[in-house]
Enzyme design. Structure first.
Site, mmCIF file in Angstrom:
data_model
loop_
_atom_site.group_PDB
_atom_site.id
_atom_site.type_symbol
_atom_site.label_atom_id
_atom_site.label_comp_id
_atom_site.label_asym_id
_atom_site.label_seq_id
_atom_site.Cartn_x
_atom_site.Cartn_y
_atom_site.Cartn_z
ATOM 1 N N ASP A 1 0.879 -1.164 0.000
ATOM 2 C CA ASP A 1 0.000 0.000 0.000
ATOM 3 C C ASP A 1 0.922 1.221 0.000
ATOM 4 O OD1 ASP A 1 -2.201 1.721 0.261
ATOM 5 O OD2 ASP A 1 -2.123 1.611 2.447
ATOM 6 N N GLU B 1 -1.206 -1.475 -4.829
ATOM 7 C CA GLU B 1 -2.457 -0.755 -5.010
ATOM 8 C C GLU B 1 -2.205 0.430 -5.931
ATOM 9 O OE1 GLU B 1 -6.011 1.452 -2.517
ATOM 10 O OE2 GLU B 1 -4.458 0.376 -1.426
ATOM 11 N N ASP C 1 -2.567 0.736 7.242
ATOM 12 C CA ASP C 1 -1.785 0.570 6.011
ATOM 13 C C ASP C 1 -1.322 -0.875 5.841
ATOM 14 O OD1 ASP C 1 -1.226 3.684 5.326
ATOM 15 O OD2 ASP C 1 -1.083 3.298 7.480
#
Length: 163
Positions: A7, A67, A140
């Site tokens: 992420d 992502e 996260d």
């Protein structure tokens, strides 16, 4: 197959390492790479690069799932996160070459079955799918595990989204 989910961020990069074997996915580790706000952006980018390389040294992932970036308001933050993502992509392509990218909606769809799921739904499902005792923290890290799980499901179904 060892999958590293990431992420991206400048202040905090979430990571999740999972092992996916014959439809069974287990968490190996998860956490964050943090950079101090009082450092310059170039110094912080270097910290991220070093942190990602340390993860490769420790876990030797077979592939990396990231992502995609999605910003609606703060373009300045978006630029810094995009720079961090570029450094992450460089480190990953140097070390692995098997990189896959998923949008936030694809991740939510894969994990909850609903592309507009909220953070609590996502955290609940990540915890359940990986049979963890508690919700991964910080957020996260949970997000990075969701990215890794998404890739695990996609790889199993034959639908790989390579970058």
């Amino acid at each position: 197959m060892i999958i590293m989910g990431i992420d991206p961020g400048l202040a905090i990069v979430g990571y999740g390492i999972v092992n996916s074997e014959k439809g069974n996915v287990t968490a190996i580790d998860y956490g964050v790479i943090e950079t101090p706000k009082n450092e310059s952006v170039p110094a912080r980018l270097h910290m991220i690069y070093d942190g990602v390389n340390a993860l490769f040294d420790k876990y030797k992932p077979d592939c990396v799932a990231l992502e995609e970036l999605f910003f609606t308001k703060n373009i300045t933050t978006g630029i810094n996160v995009a720079q961090a993502r570029g450094v992450i992509l460089l480190a990953c392509s140097d070390r692995c070459g098997r990189l896959y990218e998923y949008t936030p909606m694809q991740i939510k769809q894969a994990i909850t079955g609903y592309g507009k799921a909220d953070k609590k739904q996502m955290q609940f499902m990540v915890t359940r799918m990986l049979r963890l005792k508690s919700i991964p923290r910080p957020d996260d890290a949970a997000d990075a595990l969701a990215v890794a799980l998404t890739h695990s499901q996609s790889a199993r179904l034959g639908g790989l989204f390579s970058i």
